[in-house]
Write a protein that holds these residues in place. Structure first.
Motif, PDB file in Angstrom:
ATOM      1  N   CYS A 242       0.834  -1.200   0.000  1.00  0.00           N
ATOM      2  CA  CYS A 242       0.000   0.000   0.000  1.00  0.00           C
ATOM      3  C   CYS A 242       0.872   1.254   0.000  1.00  0.00           C
ATOM      4  O   CYS A 242       1.943   1.283   0.609  1.00  0.00           O
ATOM      5  N   THR A 243       0.391   2.262  -0.684  1.00  0.00           N
ATOM      6  CA  THR A 243       1.060   3.565  -0.660  1.00  0.00           C
ATOM      7  C   THR A 243       0.393   4.428   0.409  1.00  0.00           C
ATOM      8  O   THR A 243      -0.833   4.459   0.518  1.00  0.00           O
ATOM      9  N   ARG A 244       1.216   5.124   1.188  1.00  0.00           N
ATOM     10  CA  ARG A 244       0.681   5.935   2.268  1.00  0.00           C
ATOM     11  C   ARG A 244       0.179   7.263   1.716  1.00  0.00           C
ATOM     12  O   ARG A 244       0.906   7.990   1.063  1.00  0.00           O
ATOM     13  N   GLY A 245      -1.086   7.549   1.988  1.00  0.00           N
ATOM     14  CA  GLY A 245      -1.665   8.829   1.633  1.00  0.00           C
ATOM     15  C   GLY A 245      -1.726   9.734   2.852  1.00  0.00           C
ATOM     16  O   GLY A 245      -1.496   9.295   3.988  1.00  0.00           O
ATOM     17  N   THR A 246      -2.037  10.975   2.616  1.00  0.00           N
ATOM     18  CA  THR A 246      -2.115  11.933   3.719  1.00  0.00           C
ATOM     19  C   THR A 246      -3.419  12.713   3.626  1.00  0.00           C
ATOM     20  O   THR A 246      -3.963  12.923   2.538  1.00  0.00           O
ATOM     21  N   THR A 247      -3.916  13.132   4.777  1.00  0.00           N
ATOM     22  CA  THR A 247      -5.126  13.947   4.824  1.00  0.00           C
ATOM     23  C   THR A 247      -5.058  14.870   6.027  1.00  0.00           C
ATOM     24  O   THR A 247      -4.474  14.531   7.054  1.00  0.00           O
ATOM     25  N   GLN A 248      -5.640  16.047   5.893  1.00  0.00           N
ATOM     26  CA  GLN A 248      -5.690  17.009   6.983  1.00  0.00           C
ATOM     27  C   GLN A 248      -6.872  17.941   6.764  1.00  0.00           C
ATOM     28  O   GLN A 248      -7.341  18.126   5.641  1.00  0.00           O
ATOM     29  N   GLY A 249      -7.340  18.536   7.847  1.00  0.00           N
ATOM     30  CA  GLY A 249      -8.477  19.446   7.761  1.00  0.00           C
ATOM     31  C   GLY A 249      -9.209  19.503   9.085  1.00  0.00           C
ATOM     32  O   GLY A 249      -8.664  19.162  10.136  1.00  0.00           O
ATOM     33  N   PHE A 250     -10.476  19.889   9.046  1.00  0.00           N
ATOM     34  CA  PHE A 250     -11.251  19.986  10.280  1.00  0.00           C
ATOM     35  C   PHE A 250     -12.739  19.976   9.974  1.00  0.00           C
ATOM     36  O   PHE A 250     -13.175  20.284   8.867  1.00  0.00           O
ATOM     37  N   TRP A 251     -13.510  19.605  10.996  1.00  0.00           N
ATOM     38  CA  TRP A 251     -14.958  19.752  11.030  1.00  0.00           C
ATOM     39  C   TRP A 251     -15.292  20.840  12.050  1.00  0.00           C
ATOM     40  O   TRP A 251     -14.707  20.872  13.140  1.00  0.00           O
ATOM     41  N   ARG A 252     -16.251  21.708  11.725  1.00  0.00           N
ATOM     42  CA  ARG A 252     -16.753  22.674  12.691  1.00  0.00           C
ATOM     43  C   ARG A 252     -18.265  22.487  12.809  1.00  0.00           C
ATOM     44  O   ARG A 252     -18.985  22.518  11.812  1.00  0.00           O
ATOM     45  N   PHE A 253     -18.721  22.287  14.051  1.00  0.00           N
ATOM     46  CA  PHE A 253     -20.138  22.097  14.323  1.00  0.00           C
ATOM     47  C   PHE A 253     -20.622  23.292  15.148  1.00  0.00           C
ATOM     48  O   PHE A 253     -20.249  23.448  16.309  1.00  0.00           O
ATOM     49  N   LYS A 254     -21.449  24.134  14.540  1.00  0.00           N
ATOM     50  CA  LYS A 254     -21.939  25.364  15.168  1.00  0.00           C
ATOM     51  C   LYS A 254     -23.392  25.186  15.569  1.00  0.00           C
ATOM     52  O   LYS A 254     -24.254  24.962  14.710  1.00  0.00           O
ATOM     53  N   PRO A 255     -23.734  25.263  16.851  1.00  0.00           N
ATOM     54  CA  PRO A 255     -25.127  25.087  17.271  1.00  0.00           C
ATOM     55  C   PRO A 255     -26.020  26.204  16.726  1.00  0.00           C
ATOM     56  O   PRO A 255     -25.693  27.380  16.826  1.00  0.00           O
ATOM     57  N   LEU A 256     -27.146  25.819  16.146  1.00  0.00           N
ATOM     58  CA  LEU A 256     -28.157  26.771  15.680  1.00  0.00           C
ATOM     59  C   LEU A 256     -29.442  26.650  16.483  1.00  0.00           C
ATOM     60  O   LEU A 256     -30.201  27.605  16.585  1.00  0.00           O
ATOM     61  N   ALA A 257     -29.683  25.459  17.018  1.00  0.00           N
ATOM     62  CA  ALA A 257     -30.847  25.166  17.841  1.00  0.00           C
ATOM     63  C   ALA A 257     -30.487  23.918  18.642  1.00  0.00           C
ATOM     64  O   ALA A 257     -29.463  23.275  18.365  1.00  0.00           O
ATOM     65  N   PRO A 258     -31.280  23.539  19.622  1.00  0.00           N
ATOM     66  CA  PRO A 258     -30.920  22.357  20.417  1.00  0.00           C
ATOM     67  C   PRO A 258     -30.668  21.112  19.592  1.00  0.00           C
ATOM     68  O   PRO A 258     -29.835  20.287  19.963  1.00  0.00           O
ATOM     69  N   ASN A 259     -31.374  20.949  18.466  1.00  0.00           N
ATOM     70  CA  ASN A 259     -31.201  19.751  17.648  1.00  0.00           C
ATOM     71  C   ASN A 259     -30.870  20.088  16.197  1.00  0.00           C
ATOM     72  O   ASN A 259     -31.201  19.327  15.292  1.00  0.00           O
ATOM     73  N   VAL A 260     -30.249  21.224  15.966  1.00  0.00           N
ATOM     74  CA  VAL A 260     -29.820  21.625  14.627  1.00  0.00           C
ATOM     75  C   VAL A 260     -28.467  22.306  14.760  1.00  0.00           C
ATOM     76  O   VAL A 260     -28.254  23.097  15.681  1.00  0.00           O
ATOM     77  N   CYS A 261     -27.569  21.986  13.841  1.00  0.00           N
ATOM     78  CA  CYS A 261     -26.263  22.637  13.847  1.00  0.00           C
ATOM     79  C   CYS A 261     -25.799  22.860  12.419  1.00  0.00           C
ATOM     80  O   CYS A 261     -26.259  22.197  11.485  1.00  0.00           O
ATOM     81  N   SER A 262     -24.892  23.807  12.280  1.00  0.00           N
ATOM     82  CA  SER A 262     -24.236  24.047  10.997  1.00  0.00           C
ATOM     83  C   SER A 262     -22.921  23.272  10.998  1.00  0.00           C
ATOM     84  O   SER A 262     -22.131  23.390  11.936  1.00  0.00           O
ATOM     85  N   ALA A 263     -22.709  22.462   9.973  1.00  0.00           N
ATOM     86  CA  ALA A 263     -21.501  21.642   9.886  1.00  0.00           C
ATOM     87  C   ALA A 263     -20.678  22.092   8.689  1.00  0.00           C
ATOM     88  O   ALA A 263     -21.192  22.217   7.576  1.00  0.00           O
ATOM     89  N   THR A 264     -19.386  22.316   8.937  1.00  0.00           N
ATOM     90  CA  THR A 264     -18.462  22.723   7.877  1.00  0.00           C
ATOM     91  C   THR A 264     -17.269  21.777   7.871  1.00  0.00           C
ATOM     92  O   THR A 264     -16.667  21.527   8.921  1.00  0.00           O
ATOM     93  N   LEU A 265     -16.980  21.230   6.711  1.00  0.00           N
ATOM     94  CA  LEU A 265     -15.824  20.358   6.538  1.00  0.00           C
ATOM     95  C   LEU A 265     -14.833  21.020   5.599  1.00  0.00           C
ATOM     96  O   LEU A 265     -15.196  21.437   4.491  1.00  0.00           O
ATOM     97  N   VAL A 266     -13.580  21.139   6.044  1.00  0.00           N
ATOM     98  CA  VAL A 266     -12.481  21.610   5.206  1.00  0.00           C
ATOM     99  C   VAL A 266     -11.411  20.527   5.248  1.00  0.00           C
ATOM    100  O   VAL A 266     -10.980  20.130   6.343  1.00  0.00           O
TER     101      VAL A 266
END
Length: 1359
Positions: A242-266
């Motif tokens: 296998c060839t080694r791959g690389t990955t990096q980034g983040f998830w951000r979960f911003k609360p909008l309501a008790p059971n709703v959030c904004s999710a951002t993946l970079v």
């Protein structure tokens, strides 16, 4: 062994376990008191900064629920990373491993019962930064922010592991948690389905933290090392190479309501090795599918989510807190309220002002996006957010043809005024503002400026909304279009009115208030009101009941009659009914003239205006205007005084209405004043089953005025009596009353003492004799529409009338059934709504509706989207040969239908049955496709016969005519052989008739007609009509179309070389042959791939054609053009060889090409074909089949033949490359044709590239597969899993699976007894006949079972 998967499926609770783990992790993240370490914070800070990039929207995602952006790699073309080393592993290859480091931890992870190990961790900086493409996805998720974090932190969830195994096989996948920290380490592997390209392994470190504003951030990077991870990669056998791959980034979960959030993946993923940048960039959107699966898992009803977001939307800032720039914008827009605007709309909303304000700010809320999609908007997107209450957004509106779409860019700014009003201003943005839609949309910029004002009323339980708006559509737009678009521009008010309406609740409150007033009985009438009541009642009192003539009433429960006063031609109508409600409730419903319910009914009846002026509690002035809907007649205006009064005994209420003049409602020239007199009496009746009963008598006289004949007015007046039917149905409680009545009868039956009178005994005895009559042989069974009902008919001797008998299974006790039959007074027995059947007699069910698109899930399905999906079924049926294939395309096209299939096992069988019934109604689609192919085949034959005549009568071309004649003759001979094989067991006259059809050249059309009409396999036929049609096509391509095209192209080149005139007929014949071949080849591949059964049985091979209707059409078109162009390319290259070197060069090339193919098959021990024949027949069939398939692929490129049992994927692709190379090589010996060859080859290459881009990318690996036919045959047994899959090994040639014959015998012996007991559907006599005699259990073989059997030919992948 096959029992274990069944047991696992039976007791599988993995979704429940996963969800429980998510909940526990979410609670831990929400309540955790430990902070991330400095090192962990630095790691998160480093990856979070990658959000600050010049993002470009991914094409085609502008209106998707998830917004996708990218930054493509441009400078780094190849990335290399060191390969992992391998060693022996203590655990099985591909085992999913999760290890928790350390023994104790205060975290939730340390509390769960999982394996514990010790390890150390640390960061290792890489030698150099790896460049590559970046992706970003942002969306709202219908779950709490901490739940979103838990979903991705729980890397080893059952669902994730199962998906990874399906997509990538049993490759290394593991997670190592670090207790007492906010970090974790994972390893994921990716299978690369291309030859020569290594699989990839991705070691990743994960770290989380909670921000001060409540956001959760989950960072991940390749810049970490863990001892357990590195050792697992070194020791795992599947990680070798296998060839080694690389990955990096983040998830951000911003609360909008008790059971709703904004999710951002970079994130960024670099595959490593030698993967071209173009490939990495191309696969970027598919890599972002993490966000899609995340959103799909938690998606809820859009209306409910929007309501939750509105509830938690932050309150607007006071106007005095706006900055200088915002205040200037607000002042400029507010001037519209006093200036002349393009449009204005006002309404009352049944919600508080802040909720309506929040709705307007949800520019891209679920409901608004749905409405936008239904209106055909090309784009709707918020592209810049200054604050929560200040953002910029864009919408691209559809315009009537031929006008260009309009783009509107606006800024929304919200604030609260000192008066308490909430205001949203909309300002048009400057022309210099640009928006990234991911595509170059051709638009004209429009401008709109407006003000929404929400004013709280009724103690802030409701609000008044006012919208003033000024717009400029831009460009040159006709005035009629502008006028037509004004209501649409003001539609937000109507949308809010519809969304927040609480008509039933508000009407109910007002009716209750009015009913309470009526029930007081304390209202005293004035002298004027008393005189009105007396005068009106006296008008009708002189008419006795005998004066009224009964009328036929459309409602069984409403009695209607009419009477005429002496000397008058005006009719007096009367209607009477019983209403299931108390007097005050019924009267309040009728007296509430301006209730929302009555307003809607008024509009539906043709009402133009409706007003009520209240004089006091028991007196109103009622004004109403109706449009008669008669050309040339003015609308009629009625003004009446309405008074109600209780009788002295308070058991009857009288309501009178008589025409009056009133200053508030003067006569108007656009209306004609009409008059009416009405008396309504409400009388209390005895209760039925504790349900109050009110007898309502409605008497009226109407004069429409004008020149309308009296007989027409009388008919109209009688029709108005149906209002009483509406009143009755409004309060109908028939079901409750019938239930009470049935209970009384049932109680009587159950309490009966069993004693009968003498007459009753005689009646029972006579009934028993009648039942005995049907046990005689003279009775005749009748066919019933319901399979659960039986019926008979019988006659008594000497009598001419018949006796009937019926029987049905009823899910009730005998006493309950008897009570239902005995209760003859139940409303259900005579109520029209229970008996009415609506028959589709106008053929509406056979109309083909256009297929529309709808991406809505089941929880967000609207009425309009449901109609679109339902209408699309007909178009799917029209485009497929079978009902099951049509339903499969239909289900795959719409996410909501896929949900239904997953949820309910009965859904697909039910839809298959419905589609089968509808198939005849829309079979023109199938017929069109079949007849097109048949027509092309017949045209090809006719053109060949004509060209034979032309060449035969042209000097020097007799050899060409002879060659074409031989090919047509071979094709005819092959078809005659098919007829013989198909019909030799049946009557000879039938076989002779079929041979005559072949000789007349109309066989393709006849075969197509049989398939289109759904003809079944004849009694003595060997194969079904569909397979007969396929065999005929194959013979035509192999013996006529392909070689005939080569010969005709050669003849054309000779004419051109000799300077002779070329015939247009010759060129037309070549084109017809090419199109016929391309269509036949495409049809074979298409029908095999879209077959749902094949897709389920072999999902790794079948399914490359997209599920969407447009994608399927484009792929089918590409395959037609591809086959036609490939035939032309091959024909031209061979004709050039023949023109340059004669037939010897052509034979040498063909022999070399075919020889190379057979050597390839022999070296790989793959010569035997899969059809299960034995002895010499198997040898002959294998050689001939390999020869024919190779020729067909050479000249038509039939995609189906890339199967391992045929050419194989790798050789199929090699064959296409060699075809392209041979075409260019032919120009070396005949340079004059270089331009023609280059043009045809270039066009073919472009179409092939388009095909590769259109098909599903996951199936591209099948075009490079090195799997052999014998490996494919054995895979059914070795990799199949269940017995139903393993048994398919007998559909293949025994020589292909000789090496596993012993294992197959053991499997047969071990399972035979169990199969005899369980009797699975596949274990029938037909399959038993395919099992070799030496494999049968000893007892069965000893009994002589199966002696002399011959294994039948059955369909495999290449059937």
């Amino acid at each position: 062994m096959s029992l274990l998967p069944k047991l696992f499926d039976l007791f599988d609770r993995s979704p429940e376990i996963d969800n429980h783990t998510y909940v526990e992790l979410a609670e831990y993240f929400k309540t955790a008191t430990t902070e991330a370490s400095r090192e962990e914070n630095e790691l998160i800070d480093e990856v979070v900064k990658y959000d600050d990039q010049d993002w470009k929207r991914v094409p085609g995602t502008v209106n998707e629920p998830i917004e996708f952006f990218q930054v493509l790699a441009t400078t780094h073309l190849w990335g290399a990373a060191p390969k992992s080393s391998t060693s022996t592993s203590d655990s099985p290859p591909g085992k999913a491993v999760r290890t928790i480091v350390s023994k104790t931890s205060d975290s939730l992870l340390g509390k769960t019962a999982r394996s514990i190990a010790k390890s150390s961790s640390g960061l290792v900086s890489p030698d150099s930064e790896v460049e590559g493409a970046w992706g970003k996805a942002t969306t709202n998720i219908d779950v709490a922010a901490e739940q979103g974090l838990a979903y991705f932190w729980h890397f080893m969830a059952y669902a994730s592991n199962n998906k990874a195994q399906r997509d990538h096989g049993r490759l290394l996948r593991m997670q190592v948690d670090v207790p007492g920290s906010h970090s974790s380490y994972t390893v994921a592997s990716a299978r690369i389905p291309f030859p020569g390209v290594d699989n990839r392994v991705f070691p990743v470190r994960w770290t989380w933290r909670r921000e001060k504003n409540g956001d959760f951030v989950l960072g991940f990077t390749f810049k970490g090392s863990n001892e357990h991870v590195e050792r697992a990669i070194r020791e795992d056998e599947r990680a070798a190479g296998c060839t080694r791959g690389t990955t990096q980034g983040f998830w951000r979960f911003k609360p909008l309501a008790p059971n709703v959030c904004s999710a951002t993946l970079v994130f960024q993923a670099v595959m490593g090795g030698r993967i071209p940048v173009i490939a990495m960039n191309w696969s970027l959107k598919s890599a972002l599918s993490f966000a899609e699966s995340f959103r799909d898992k938690y998606e809820r009803n859009g209306k409910a989510v929007d309501a939750e977001l509105r509830l938690w939307f932050p309150p607007p800032p006071p106007v005095e807190t706006l900055n200088e720039e915002q205040a200037g914008v607000a002042q400029g827009c507010l001037a519209l309220e006093t200036d002349v605007a393009l449009g204005k709309a006002m309404s009352t909303l049944d919600c508080i002002a802040s909720e309506a304000f929040a709705y307007q700010f949800a520019a891209c809320g679920r409901e608004k996006m749905r409405i936008s999609e239904e209106e055909g908007d090309r784009a709707r997107v918020v592209f810049k957010e200054h604050t929560t209450h200040d953002f910029e957004w864009a919408v691209v509106k559809k315009m009537p043809f031929p006008l260009t779409k309009r783009e509107f860019l606006s800024r929304f700014l919200g604030f609260k005024e000192p008066t308490g009003d909430l205001v949203v201003i909309c300002e048009a943005l400057p022309d210099s503002t640009k928006v990234d839609y991911g595509a170059n949309l051709k638009v004209v910029r429009g401008k709109t400026t407006g003000v929404f004002r929400f004013k709280p009323i009724n103690d802030n339980t409701q609000c008044e909304v006012t919208l003033v708006q000024h717009g400029d559509a831009g460009g040159i737009v006709p005035e009629r279009v502008v006028v037509a678009k004004i209501p649409q521009a003001l539609s937000p008010v109507a949308e809010m009115r519809e969304l927040f309406q609480r008509d039933d609740a508000i009407d109910g409150a007002k009716r209750s208030e009015l009913a309470a007033i009526i029930n007081t009985h304390s209202v005293d009438l004035t002298g004027k009101s008393q005189r009105l009541v007396k005068s009106v009642t006296d008008k009708f009192a002189s008419l006795s009941d005998a004066a009224f003539e009964k009328l036929d009433s459309p409602d069984f429960f409403v009695n209607m009659s009419v009477a005429f006063k002496e000397g008058s031609s005006a009719a007096i109508g009367r209607a009477t009914t019983i209403v299931d409600a108390p007097i005050a409730e019924v009267a309040a419903w009728e007296l509430a003239k301006t209730s929302r319910e009555n307003q809607k009914a008024h509009v539906a009846f043709g009402g133009l205006d409706r007003n009520l002026k209240k004089i006091n509690d028991n007196q109103d002035i009622f004004h109403v205007v109706y449009d008669l809907s008669i050309p040339g007649f003015l609308p009629r205006q009625f003004v009446s005084r309405v008074v109600w009064e209780w009788a002295a005994d308070e058991t009857e209420l009288t309501v009178v209405a008589d025409s009056v003049e009133h200053t508030d409602f003067p006569k108007r020239k656009e209306y004609l004043r009409a008059s009416s007199t009405v008396v309504v009496k409400y009388k209390q009746e005895a209760e039925v089953g504790e349900i109050p009963q009110t007898k309502v008598t409605w008497t009226q006289k109407v004069d429409l005025g004008g020149r309308i004949p009296k007989w027409a007015q009388n008919r109209q007046g009688v029709g108005q009596l149906m209002y009483l039917s509406t009143m009755r149905k409004r309060f109908d409680k028939s079901l409750a009353m019938d239930a009470a009545s049935n209970l009384r009868v049932l109680t009587m039956i159950q309490n009966h003492d069993g004693n009968y009178s003498e007459r009753e005994e005689e009646i029972l005895e006579e009934g028993q004799k009648m039942l005995a009559l049907f046990e005689q042989q003279k009775s005749k069974e009748l066919k019933m529409s319901s399979p659960t009902t039986q019926a008979k008919m019988a006659f008594k001797d000497g009598q001419s009338h018949a006796y009937g008998w019926s029987s049905a299974v009823v899910r009730a006790s005998p006493a309950q059934v008897l009570a239902f039959v005995w209760d003859t007074n139940k409303r259900a027995g005579i109520y029209a709504d229970y008996l009415e059947k609506t028959l589709d007699e106008d053929g509406e069910h056979s109309k083909l509706m256009p297929a529309g698109g709808s991406k809505a899930k089941l929880c967000n399905m609207s009425e309009k989207q449901a109609k679109v999906i339902g209408g699309a079924l007909a178009s799917c049926i029209a485009a497929n040969l079978t009902a099951s294939a049509a339903v499969d395309e239909w289900i795959l096209r719409y996410p909501a239908m896929r949900e239904l299939e997953r949820e309910y096992v009965w859904f697909r069988p039910m839809m298959n049955t419905i589609a089968q019934r509808l198939l005849e109604s829309v079979s023109w689609g199938i017929k069109m496709r079949l007849y097109t192919g048949a027509g092309l085949s017949t045209m090809d034959l006719i053109s060949d016969v004509y060209m034979i005549y032309m060449y035969a009568t042209t000097e020097g071309q007799q050899g060409t005519a002879l060659s074409l004649g031989i090919m047509v003759g071979l094709c005819m001979l092959g078809q005659l052989l098919i007829v013989f094989a198909q019909r030799h067991k049946g009557p000879r006259r039938v076989m002779l008739k079929e041979m005559l059809i072949v000789l007349t050249g109309i066989a393709p059309g006849i075969h197509a007609m049989r398939v289109a009409n759904g003809a079944q396999q004849a009694e003595h036929a060997t194969i079904d009509p569909g397979m007969e049609l396929t065999c005929t096509r194959g013979l035509e391509m192999a013996f006529e179309s392909c070689p005939g095209t080569v010969v005709q192209v050669y003849a054309l080149i000779r004419l051109m070389r000799d300077g002779k005139a070329t015939s247009k007929a010759a060129l037309g014949s070549i084109i017809v042959s090419a199109l016929t071949t391309g269509f036949s080849a495409a049809t074979i591949s298409y029908d095999f791939d879209v077959n749902p059964q094949r897709r389920r049985d072999e999902p790794d091979f079948y399914g490359y054609i997209p599920d969407a209707a447009l994608g399927r059409t484009l792929v089918f078109g590409c395959m037609i053009v591809n086959g036609a162009l490939l035939l032309l390319v091959r024909s031209v290259s061979l004709a050039l060889l023949a023109a340059a070197g004669g037939g010897r060069w052509v034979l040498a090339y063909l022999a070399g090409d075919m020889g190379l193919y057979f050597v390839y098959k022999l070296l790989r021990c793959d010569l035997w074909h899969w059809i299960p024949l034995e002895g010499a027949a198997s040898v002959v069939e294998s050689v001939l089949e390999r020869l024919v398939v190779k020729v067909l692929v050479d000249f038509t490129g039939v995609v189906q033949f890339r199967a391992p049992g045929e050419l194989g994927g790798a050789y199929f692709t090699f064959n296409m490359i060699m075809a392209l190379a041979a075409s260019f090589a032919s120009t070396r010996v005949y340079p004059d044709a270089a331009v023609i060859v280059a043009s045809l080859s270039g066009a073919w290459a472009c179409v092939t590239l388009c095909f590769a881009l259109l098909v599903k990318r996951g199936f591209l690996g099948t075009f490079f597969s090195l799997e052999t036919g014998h490996a494919w045959a054995k895979s059914y047994f070795l990799d199949g899993g269940g017995d139903e899959v393993k048994k398919r090994i007998f559909e293949h040639n025994r020589r292909q699976w000789r090496s596993v014959r012993g294992e197959v015998r053991e499997w047969i012996e071990a399972g035979w007894e169990r199969w005899e007991e369980e009797r699975p559907g596949w274990f029938d006599e037909a399959w038993k006949a395919t099992v070799d005699e030496d494999m049968l259990p000893t007892a069965r073989a000893g009994a002589g079972g199966g002696e002399g059997r011959v294994a039948p030919v059955s369909g495999g992948r290449d059937a």
